[in-house]
Design a protein around this motif. Structure first.
Motif, PDB file in Angstrom:
ATOM      1  N   ARG A  86       0.833  -1.214   0.000  1.00 21.42           N
ATOM      2  CA  ARG A  86       0.000   0.000   0.000  1.00 21.42           C
ATOM      3  C   ARG A  86       0.862   1.256   0.000  1.00 21.42           C
ATOM      4  O   ARG A  86       0.523   2.255  -0.620  1.00 21.42           O
ATOM      5  CB  ARG A  86      -0.940  -0.008   1.206  1.00 21.42           C
ATOM      6  CG  ARG A  86      -2.022  -1.073   1.084  1.00 21.42           C
ATOM      7  CD  ARG A  86      -2.981  -1.022   2.244  1.00 21.42           C
ATOM      8  NE  ARG A  86      -4.098  -1.941   2.042  1.00 21.42           N
ATOM      9  CZ  ARG A  86      -5.108  -2.083   2.902  1.00 21.42           C
ATOM     10  NH1 ARG A  86      -5.115  -1.381   4.021  1.00 21.42           N
ATOM     11  NH2 ARG A  86      -6.087  -2.915   2.636  1.00 21.42           N
ATOM     12  N   ALA A 104      -4.736   5.192  -0.980  1.00 20.73           N
ATOM     13  CA  ALA A 104      -3.572   4.453  -0.458  1.00 20.73           C
ATOM     14  C   ALA A 104      -3.083   5.076   0.847  1.00 20.73           C
ATOM     15  O   ALA A 104      -2.671   4.372   1.780  1.00 20.73           O
ATOM     16  CB  ALA A 104      -2.459   4.433  -1.505  1.00 20.73           C
ATOM     17  N   SER A 144      -1.542  -4.034  -6.031  1.00 15.92           N
ATOM     18  CA  SER A 144      -2.886  -4.081  -5.427  1.00 15.92           C
ATOM     19  C   SER A 144      -3.443  -5.508  -5.365  1.00 15.92           C
ATOM     20  O   SER A 144      -4.477  -5.740  -4.730  1.00 15.92           O
ATOM     21  CB  SER A 144      -3.850  -3.196  -6.216  1.00 15.92           C
ATOM     22  OG  SER A 144      -4.237  -3.832  -7.413  1.00 15.92           O
ATOM     23  N   GLU A 184      -4.698  -7.166  -2.229  1.00 17.08           N
ATOM     24  CA  GLU A 184      -5.980  -6.698  -1.667  1.00 17.08           C
ATOM     25  C   GLU A 184      -7.077  -7.744  -1.878  1.00 17.08           C
ATOM     26  O   GLU A 184      -8.022  -7.832  -1.092  1.00 17.08           O
ATOM     27  CB  GLU A 184      -6.399  -5.365  -2.314  1.00 17.08           C
ATOM     28  CG  GLU A 184      -5.378  -4.235  -2.190  1.00 17.08           C
ATOM     29  CD  GLU A 184      -5.037  -3.882  -0.756  1.00 17.08           C
ATOM     30  OE1 GLU A 184      -5.904  -4.074   0.122  1.00 17.08           O
ATOM     31  OE2 GLU A 184      -3.895  -3.440  -0.500  1.00 17.08           O
TER      32      GLU A 184
END
Lengths: 238, 155
Positions: free
Chosen positions: B17, B84, B145, B148
């Motif tokens: 992140r 972020a 990402s 995630e």
């Protein structure tokens, strides 16, 4: 490493290096943008630009002004689509143009019009060279600069970046006001004219340089100056 | 894929992140530069005469839904950066909505960059190095990402 921090650690303290990196990126980014706007802004336009109205033939012809020499009422009119970074154009400039001027233009038989057709996909400095020549033309030294560009073609063509300093040197050597020339060069002046010249060439079917169009007809497969002279004199009535 | 966490006073902030935040800030500046050029504030794009940035920028594909593409970039990278930045805060590290927003925005940015790069390659036939740099950043952000998804599944 666990996902839970030991107790007593200051809240957010582990993010400090992250924030430092962000700050560094921000400083570099802001400085670069500031330089682009204040220092490097409105610099030399090196590529074709969008010009409105070129779809209209009258606007295109008016905008795509050539650099002419001779009597407009001469019986033969020769359009030359030129790329300053093109070696064949360099040969033409050395071996043909001087004779065209001396033997046909000065005799009132030929009206010579140079148009820019920088082959920007393969010649990265051709567009700025065309603009530079136009800037020299502002001071009445187009042809002097034209000779300098072709004379030094190998040198400036090989530069990794736009050869603005080289062009300013050639301009000064040709007797131009270096400062005025540099101001023109490091702007967007004539970017529209050169772009319009390119559009005109495309509409006339130009696909390489030098392309010659004599009294509205494309000249193909001509063999040297003597052959071209014969064709022109044929148009001019001997 | 997921890098080690950084302790932030109770909850670990994933390095991925942080990477997204840094990259999206860099992308924001690139998009801002292209937007300034589009608006005429910056006269030239310093990316080499063979870069074709002006060709790309002056093409009819440089506007998407009535808005200049660089403005989309500024908005998109700005949103990504904000998300972020929020996502590394201790109280939001475990928030599924934040994970979903981060992945969704990254995937959209990546898909949009693919679309723009394909236009450069197959329609405009010109390459803009700054646009390619932005596409590279969008790709890296998308890769960062991917963890995630795991966070979303984990709930």
């Amino acid at each position: 490493m666990g996902r839970r921090n030991r107790s007593g650690a200051s809240k957010g303290g582990g993010l400090r290096p992250f924030y430092l990196v962000l700050a560094l990126v921000a400083v570099v980014g802001i400085a670069a943008l500031g330089y682009a706007v204040v220092g490097g802004g409105r610099g030399a336009v090196l590529e074709p630009i969008e010009v409105e109205g070129l779809d209209d033939p009258r606007t295109l012809v008016a905008k795509a002004e050539g650099v002419a020499v001779g009597d407009p009422s001469a019986p033969a009119k020769l359009l030359i689509f030129n790329d300053f970074q093109c070696p064949a154009c360099g040969n033409f400039a050395a071996q043909v143009t001087p004779f065209l001027k001396a033997e046909l233009v000065d005799a009132g038989k030929l009206y010579l019009v140079y148009h820019d057709f920088p082959l920007v996909q393969i010649h990265r400095h051709a567009f700025i060279a065309a603009r530079a020549a136009r800037c020299a033309g502002e001071q009445g030294k187009y042809w002097e600069f034209y000779s300098a560009l072709f004379g030094q073609q190998d040198r400036w063509s090989s530069r990794p970046r736009a050869p603005l300093d080289d062009f300013e040197d050639y301009a000064a050597a040709a007797g131009l006001d270096r400062e005025a020339f540099g101001a023109c060069l490091r702007s967007d002046r004539y970017a529209d004219v050169v772009t319009a010249n390119m559009q005109l060439g495309r509409q006339l079917g130009v696909d390489g340089t030098p392309t010659l169009i004599l009294n509205g007809r494309r000249v193909r497969n001509w063999q040297g100056y003597a052959d071209l002279k014969r064709l022109i004199e044929g148009e001019a009535g001997g | 894929m997921d890098a080690g966490p950084v302790e932030t006073g109770g909850v670990a902030a994933p390095l991925t992140r942080m990477g997204i935040a840094v990259l999206s800030l860099a992308g924001l500046f690139i998009a801002a530069y292209l937007l300034l050029h589009r608006l005429g504030v910056v006269g030239t794009l310093e990316c080499g005469a063979d870069g074709g940035c002006s060709v790309v920028q002056s093409s009819r594909w440089a506007v998407f839904l009535g808005i200049p593409v660089p403005a989309w970039g500024v908005g998109g990278y700005g949103l990504l950066f904000g998300t972020a930045l929020a996502a590394v805060q201790p109280r939001l590290v475990g928030d599924r909505r934040v994970a979903a927003a981060l992945f969704g925005l990254s995937a959209f940015a990546f898909a949009f960059s693919l679309y723009l790069t394909a236009l450069e390659a197959f329609v405009i036939h010109a390459w803009c190095r700054w646009c390619l740099a932005s596409a590279g950043i969008a790709t890296a952000i998308f890769l960062l990402s991917l963890p995630e998804i795991r966070r979303l599944r984990r709930g």
